[in-house]
Design a protein around this motif. Structure first.
Motif, PDB file in Angstrom:
ATOM      1  N   LEU A  59      19.779   6.821 -15.873  1.00  0.00           N
ATOM      2  CA  LEU A  59      20.303   6.600 -16.352  1.00  0.00           C
ATOM      3  C   LEU A  59      21.298   5.810 -16.300  1.00  0.00           C
ATOM      4  CD1 LEU A  59      20.780  10.107 -14.740  1.00  0.00           C
ATOM      5  CD2 LEU A  59      20.773  10.070 -17.307  1.00  0.00           C
ATOM      6  N   SER A  60      21.545   4.886 -15.367  1.00  0.00           N
ATOM      7  CA  SER A  60      22.233   3.783 -15.171  1.00  0.00           C
ATOM      8  C   SER A  60      22.004   2.805 -16.798  1.00  0.00           C
ATOM      9  CB  SER A  60      22.376   3.152 -14.059  1.00  0.00           C
ATOM     10  OG  SER A  60      22.615   4.185 -13.233  1.00  0.00           O
ATOM     11  N   LYS A  63      23.720   4.125 -19.938  1.00  0.00           N
ATOM     12  CA  LYS A  63      24.446   4.284 -19.402  1.00  0.00           C
ATOM     13  C   LYS A  63      25.324   2.792 -20.032  1.00  0.00           C
ATOM     14  CE  LYS A  63      29.441   4.904 -17.291  1.00  0.00           C
ATOM     15  NZ  LYS A  63      29.142   5.655 -15.858  1.00  0.00           N
ATOM     16  N   ARG A  64      24.728   1.785 -19.091  1.00  0.00           N
ATOM     17  CA  ARG A  64      24.406   0.593 -19.782  1.00  0.00           C
ATOM     18  C   ARG A  64      24.056  -0.225 -21.374  1.00  0.00           C
ATOM     19  NH1 ARG A  64      21.258  -3.129 -18.802  1.00  0.00           N
ATOM     20  NH2 ARG A  64      20.469  -2.596 -17.117  1.00  0.00           N
ATOM     21  N   ARG A  66      24.258   1.859 -23.981  1.00  0.00           N
ATOM     22  CA  ARG A  66      25.336   2.829 -25.034  1.00  0.00           C
ATOM     23  C   ARG A  66      26.470   1.841 -24.475  1.00  0.00           C
ATOM     24  NH1 ARG A  66      21.286   4.143 -27.269  1.00  0.00           N
ATOM     25  NH2 ARG A  66      20.695   5.958 -27.565  1.00  0.00           N
ATOM     26  N   GLY A  67      26.898   1.057 -23.693  1.00  0.00           N
ATOM     27  CA  GLY A  67      28.366   0.722 -23.059  1.00  0.00           C
ATOM     28  C   GLY A  67      27.799  -1.208 -24.678  1.00  0.00           C
ATOM     29  N   LYS A  72      23.315  -0.353 -28.495  1.00  0.00           N
ATOM     30  CA  LYS A  72      24.948   1.312 -28.180  1.00  0.00           C
ATOM     31  C   LYS A  72      23.890   1.553 -29.352  1.00  0.00           C
ATOM     32  CE  LYS A  72      28.989  -0.206 -31.556  1.00  0.00           C
ATOM     33  NZ  LYS A  72      30.311  -0.394 -31.486  1.00  0.00           N
ATOM     34  N   LYS A  90      22.437  15.578 -18.057  1.00  0.00           N
ATOM     35  CA  LYS A  90      23.465  14.070 -17.517  1.00  0.00           C
ATOM     36  C   LYS A  90      22.835  13.213 -18.689  1.00  0.00           C
ATOM     37  CE  LYS A  90      23.885  14.936 -13.033  1.00  0.00           C
ATOM     38  NZ  LYS A  90      22.812  14.976 -11.183  1.00  0.00           N
ATOM     39  N   LEU A  94      24.966  11.175 -21.524  1.00  0.00           N
ATOM     40  CA  LEU A  94      25.035   9.919 -21.803  1.00  0.00           C
ATOM     41  C   LEU A  94      24.517   8.724 -22.482  1.00  0.00           C
ATOM     42  CD1 LEU A  94      24.197   8.807 -17.635  1.00  0.00           C
ATOM     43  CD2 LEU A  94      26.221   8.962 -18.961  1.00  0.00           C
TER      44      LEU A  94
END
Length: 225
Positions: A59-60, A63-64, A66-67, A72, A90, A94
């Motif tokens: 999940l981390s 998130k990274r 997607r940033g 992305k 979750k 994300l």
């Protein structure tokens, strides 16, 4: 190209085998840190992330990704042994494109991958419409069919270009001389394998100071690194 992040070696091998049997190009990594280095070389068409990873979890990583500007919009499928609704929510919140709970079948994995690629407009992990590869100071732009070394254009023959593209598309992968002949010159092409050595020699010369990215693997063949 599909990138897999899975810390369990047996599961990683199974997923890789399954997708390769479905005619996908695959690279598998045990953690996000190792994958990040490969993303710098080539951005894949799809990420498959296990949620339960040591250190940085899936999940981390999601998130990274997607940033980051270059990742992305790349589709992501999440894999986990957990099947709770909360885990799924979750991941989807994300930005995950799909979610598969373990255990799963090979045919299900292939089907879900194809569906996500189709929805994303990529259709195949081997799409090369905007393929751009970078290694050291060498950049290969397949859309323009151009190669630059430290920003300076380099003129390659058709075979030299295809040879460089093959090696750069799979950095670290060793290709035998016979494999290179089959992929670049054609399966039925009858030629001495020293032809490959000659093309590697001229390719290195044209790449100048960066010719060392094409490395010789003694008694086997060549790789890009």
């Amino acid at each position: 190209m599909i990138y897999i992040v899975e810390d369990d070696a047996e599961v990683r091998e199974m997923e890789t085998y399954a997708l390769k049997s479905g005619s996908f190009d695959v690279m598998a990594f045990e953690c996000g840190k190792v994958m990040d280095e490969q993303v710098k070389v080539k951005v894949p068409d799809l990420f498959i992330l296990d949620i339960m990873l040591p250190g940085e979890d899936g999940l981390s990583i999601l998130k990274r990704l997607r940033g980051q500007e270059n990742t992305k919009n790349i589709p992501v499928i999440m894999l986990t042994a957990k099947g709770t609704e909360l885990d799924k929510v979750k991941g989807l919140d994300l930005g995950a494109d799909d979610y598969i709970a373990k255990p799963f079948g090979i045919l299900e994995l292939i089907s879900r991958v194809r569906a996500v690629l189709r929805r994303s407009g990529r259709g195949s992990s081997e799409s090369t419409e905007s393929l751009s590869l970078a290694l050291g100071g060498v950049i290969l732009d397949d859309q323009r069919r151009s190669v630059t070394v430290d920003g300076v254009a380099v003129e390659l023959t058709f075979k030299e270009y295809e040879l460089l593209k093959l090696l750069m598309s799979r950095p670290g992968t060793v290709f035998s001389r016979q494999q290179i002949l089959e992929k670049i010159w054609g399966v039925d092409f009858d030629m001495d394998t020293r032809t490959v050595d000659m093309h590697v020699k001229t390719l290195r010369q044209k790449l100048g100071a960066h010719g060392s990215i094409v490395q010789t693997v003694r008694n086997v063949g060549y790789k890009a690194l």
